[in-house]
Design a protein around this motif. Structure first.
Motif, mmCIF file in Angstrom:
data_model
loop_
_atom_site.group_PDB
_atom_site.id
_atom_site.type_symbol
_atom_site.label_atom_id
_atom_site.label_comp_id
_atom_site.label_asym_id
_atom_site.label_seq_id
_atom_site.Cartn_x
_atom_site.Cartn_y
_atom_site.Cartn_z
ATOM 1 N N ILE A 1 0.844 -1.203 0.000
ATOM 2 C CA ILE A 1 0.000 0.000 0.000
ATOM 3 C C ILE A 1 0.878 1.252 0.000
ATOM 4 C CG2 ILE A 1 -1.619 1.353 1.409
ATOM 5 C CD1 ILE A 1 -2.937 -1.353 2.193
ATOM 6 N N ALA A 2 1.884 1.288 0.884
ATOM 7 C CA ALA A 2 2.756 2.475 0.938
ATOM 8 C C ALA A 2 3.461 2.666 -0.410
ATOM 9 C CB ALA A 2 3.781 2.317 2.056
ATOM 10 N N PHE A 3 3.935 1.573 -1.004
ATOM 11 C CA PHE A 3 4.631 1.663 -2.296
ATOM 12 C C PHE A 3 3.721 2.266 -3.368
ATOM 13 C CE2 PHE A 3 5.296 -0.294 -6.474
ATOM 14 C CZ PHE A 3 6.567 0.182 -6.764
ATOM 15 N N HIS A 4 2.522 1.703 -3.532
ATOM 16 C CA HIS A 4 1.637 2.192 -4.605
ATOM 17 C C HIS A 4 1.234 3.653 -4.381
ATOM 18 C CE1 HIS A 4 1.219 -1.387 -6.928
ATOM 19 N NE2 HIS A 4 0.645 -2.085 -5.966
ATOM 20 N N TRP A 5 0.887 3.990 -3.141
ATOM 21 C CA TRP A 5 0.353 5.344 -2.895
ATOM 22 C C TRP A 5 1.451 6.399 -2.945
ATOM 23 C CZ3 TRP A 5 -4.784 7.004 -1.974
ATOM 24 C CH2 TRP A 5 -5.720 5.987 -2.081
ATOM 25 N N LEU A 6 2.642 6.089 -2.415
ATOM 26 C CA LEU A 6 3.734 7.076 -2.473
ATOM 27 C C LEU A 6 4.154 7.279 -3.925
ATOM 28 C CD1 LEU A 6 5.852 5.958 0.629
ATOM 29 C CD2 LEU A 6 4.578 8.114 0.371
ATOM 30 N N ARG A 7 4.224 6.171 -4.655
ATOM 31 C CA ARG A 7 4.628 6.254 -6.059
ATOM 32 C C ARG A 7 3.638 7.123 -6.856
ATOM 33 N NH1 ARG A 7 3.360 3.039 -10.395
ATOM 34 N NH2 ARG A 7 4.979 2.947 -11.991
ATOM 35 N N GLU A 8 2.355 6.866 -6.655
ATOM 36 C CA GLU A 8 1.349 7.633 -7.395
ATOM 37 C C GLU A 8 1.332 9.094 -6.950
ATOM 38 O OE1 GLU A 8 -0.178 6.783 -10.020
ATOM 39 O OE2 GLU A 8 0.179 4.618 -9.987
ATOM 40 N N ALA A 9 1.594 9.350 -5.658
ATOM 41 C CA ALA A 9 1.623 10.741 -5.172
ATOM 42 C C ALA A 9 2.706 11.526 -5.904
ATOM 43 C CB ALA A 9 1.877 10.761 -3.669
ATOM 44 N N LEU A 10 3.847 10.866 -6.165
ATOM 45 C CA LEU A 10 4.951 11.534 -6.864
ATOM 46 C C LEU A 10 4.696 11.617 -8.364
ATOM 47 C CD1 LEU A 10 7.916 9.760 -5.028
ATOM 48 C CD2 LEU A 10 7.210 12.142 -4.734
ATOM 49 N N LEU A 11 4.075 10.567 -8.915
ATOM 50 C CA LEU A 11 3.848 10.527 -10.362
ATOM 51 C C LEU A 11 2.765 11.490 -10.810
ATOM 52 C CD1 LEU A 11 3.875 6.742 -11.387
ATOM 53 C CD2 LEU A 11 5.466 8.538 -12.112
ATOM 54 N N ALA A 12 1.725 11.658 -9.960
ATOM 55 C CA ALA A 12 0.563 12.447 -10.402
ATOM 56 C C ALA A 12 0.999 13.809 -10.947
ATOM 57 C CB ALA A 12 -0.459 12.552 -9.272
ATOM 58 N N PRO A 13 1.869 14.621 -10.340
ATOM 59 C CA PRO A 13 2.119 14.601 -8.908
ATOM 60 C C PRO A 13 0.981 15.311 -8.185
ATOM 61 C CG PRO A 13 3.366 16.397 -9.900
ATOM 62 C CD PRO A 13 2.586 15.754 -11.015
ATOM 63 N N LEU A 14 0.853 15.023 -6.868
ATOM 64 C CA LEU A 14 -0.115 15.779 -6.085
ATOM 65 C C LEU A 14 0.301 17.254 -6.081
ATOM 66 C CD1 LEU A 14 -0.683 13.311 -3.106
ATOM 67 C CD2 LEU A 14 -2.088 13.665 -5.139
ATOM 68 N N ARG A 15 -0.657 18.125 -5.825
ATOM 69 C CA ARG A 15 -0.360 19.554 -5.962
ATOM 70 C C ARG A 15 0.635 20.041 -4.887
ATOM 71 N NH1 ARG A 15 -6.248 21.978 -4.543
ATOM 72 N NH2 ARG A 15 -6.893 19.904 -5.125
ATOM 73 N N PRO A 16 1.394 21.102 -5.182
ATOM 74 C CA PRO A 16 2.338 21.626 -4.190
ATOM 75 C C PRO A 16 1.624 21.944 -2.880
ATOM 76 C CG PRO A 16 2.654 22.709 -6.312
ATOM 77 C CD PRO A 16 1.427 21.853 -6.453
ATOM 78 N N GLY A 17 2.291 21.662 -1.785
ATOM 79 C CA GLY A 17 1.707 21.913 -0.463
ATOM 80 C C GLY A 17 1.018 20.703 0.129
ATOM 81 N N THR A 18 0.833 19.652 -0.691
ATOM 82 C CA THR A 18 0.146 18.448 -0.189
ATOM 83 C C THR A 18 0.953 17.789 0.917
ATOM 84 O OG1 THR A 18 -0.922 18.063 -2.311
ATOM 85 C CG2 THR A 18 -0.741 16.169 -0.851
ATOM 86 N N ARG A 19 0.232 17.247 1.894
ATOM 87 C CA ARG A 19 0.857 16.543 3.016
ATOM 88 C C ARG A 19 0.530 15.056 2.918
ATOM 89 N NH1 ARG A 19 1.773 20.689 6.836
ATOM 90 N NH2 ARG A 19 2.949 19.119 7.982
ATOM 91 N N VAL A 20 1.547 14.215 2.998
ATOM 92 C CA VAL A 20 1.355 12.756 2.997
ATOM 93 C C VAL A 20 1.946 12.209 4.291
ATOM 94 C CG1 VAL A 20 1.855 10.581 1.818
ATOM 95 C CG2 VAL A 20 1.520 12.674 0.470
ATOM 96 N N VAL A 21 1.152 11.422 5.021
ATOM 97 C CA VAL A 21 1.623 10.834 6.274
ATOM 98 C C VAL A 21 1.509 9.319 6.161
ATOM 99 C CG1 VAL A 21 1.296 10.707 8.772
ATOM 100 C CG2 VAL A 21 0.800 12.856 7.564
ATOM 101 N N VAL A 22 2.593 8.620 6.483
ATOM 102 C CA VAL A 22 2.593 7.151 6.459
ATOM 103 C C VAL A 22 2.698 6.652 7.894
ATOM 104 C CG1 VAL A 22 3.787 5.079 5.650
ATOM 105 C CG2 VAL A 22 3.650 7.112 4.176
#
Ligand code: NAP
Length: 254
Positions: A113-134
């Protein structure tokens, strides 16, 4: 990020335990929350029993480890906050009583789960300022790991590592996505901790109650929720890359 109203927050693993407390706290802080888990009934119950006049809870029934789910939900909701709490209950047995399948269960869920979601967060990429917590685990930094839970401690350590890798890739690409690892201490308020407490109490010849007493003050889903809301509200320039999460809230690593 000090005001969470209108800040779409995806909580992966929101149907029970720590994730439920986190989803509820973000909704109470005014965020529109997308609550992801596989159990429709538990998510529906969460959405209907969370009575807040500010935020909302939108259930999304999905297997977060499925390769297409992260891309689909990130694309659909364009969140400003993503919290990965989902994890499997480890099979509590000493090493020689594990099979490879039981030993590796947290690799196939938590790490996946961490692999897929972190990878997609970077690829999208999520908009500047986004916060990701694992949400990893205190077991990840325990010198002896977690000897009764097979590959759990190693899987949670890998979650911590890849959270760091994602943080570094975000910085290198100038994405301005803040990626933080949080490592909770053991608590009976989630199924993962309940399994651990039962197994370690049994091994030391104690009742669950005796073992719990030795743990001292316990982390609750409410404490986890309020700690993560405070973390996301804080200026990222003032936050650490990783924290322990205890009954006293977020603590800097020793
Ligand atoms: N409790 C503790 O003592 C403790 C200590 C340190 C770290 N942690 C970590 O904190 C996290 C939460 O622990 P917890 O004890 O609260 O666990 P829990 O009570 O078992 O809850 C786990 C959550 O993850 C969801 N989930 C599991 N697999 C999923 C998947 N493939 N897709 C979507 N959702 C999934 C579950 O929902 P569904 O089953 O409905 O999908 C549930 O909402 C875990 O990562 C755990 O390792 C817990």
């Amino acid at each position: 990020m000090s005001d969470l109203s209108g800040r779409t927050t995806i909580v992966v693993g929101a149907s029970r335990g720590l994730g439920r407390g986190i989803a509820t706290a973000f909704a109470e802080a005014g965020a529109p929350v997308v609550a992801v888990a596989r159990t429709a009934a538990a998510l529906a119950e969460l959405a209907t029993t969370t009575t807040t006049t500010v935020g909302t809870i939108q259930p999304e029934v999905a297997d977060a480890g499925d390769a297409t789910v992260a891309a689909d939900l990130l694309d659909r909701y364009e969140p400003e906050v993503v919290i990965l709490v989902a994890g499997a209950g480890p099979h509590m047995r000493p090493l020689h009583q594990q099979t490879w399948e039981t030993f590796s269960v947290n690799w196939h869920t938590d790490v996946r789960i961490a692999f897929h979601w972190l990878r997609e967060a970077l690829l999208a990429p999520l908009r500047p300022g986004t916060r990701v917590v694992v949400v990893s685990s205190g077991a990840a930094i325990n010198r002896n790991g977690s000897p009764l839970s097979g590959g759990y401690a190693g899987a949670k350590a890998t979650q911590r590592f890849i959270t760091g890798y994602a943080r570094d890739e975000s910085r290198r690409a100038g994405l301005d996505i803040t990626v933080t690892a949080v490592m909770p201490t053991m608590t009976p308020y989630g199924d993962v901790g309940r399994r651990g407490i039962r197994a370690y109490a049994g091994r030391s010849g104690q009742s669950d109650e005796e073992y719990l007493k030795e743990l001292g003050d316990l982390l609750t889903p409410e404490i986890a929720g309020s700690a993560l809301v405070d973390l996301v509200r804080a200026d990222p320039a003032t936050t650490a890359p990783e924290y322990l999460l205890t009954a006293a809230g977020l603590q800097n690593l020793p």
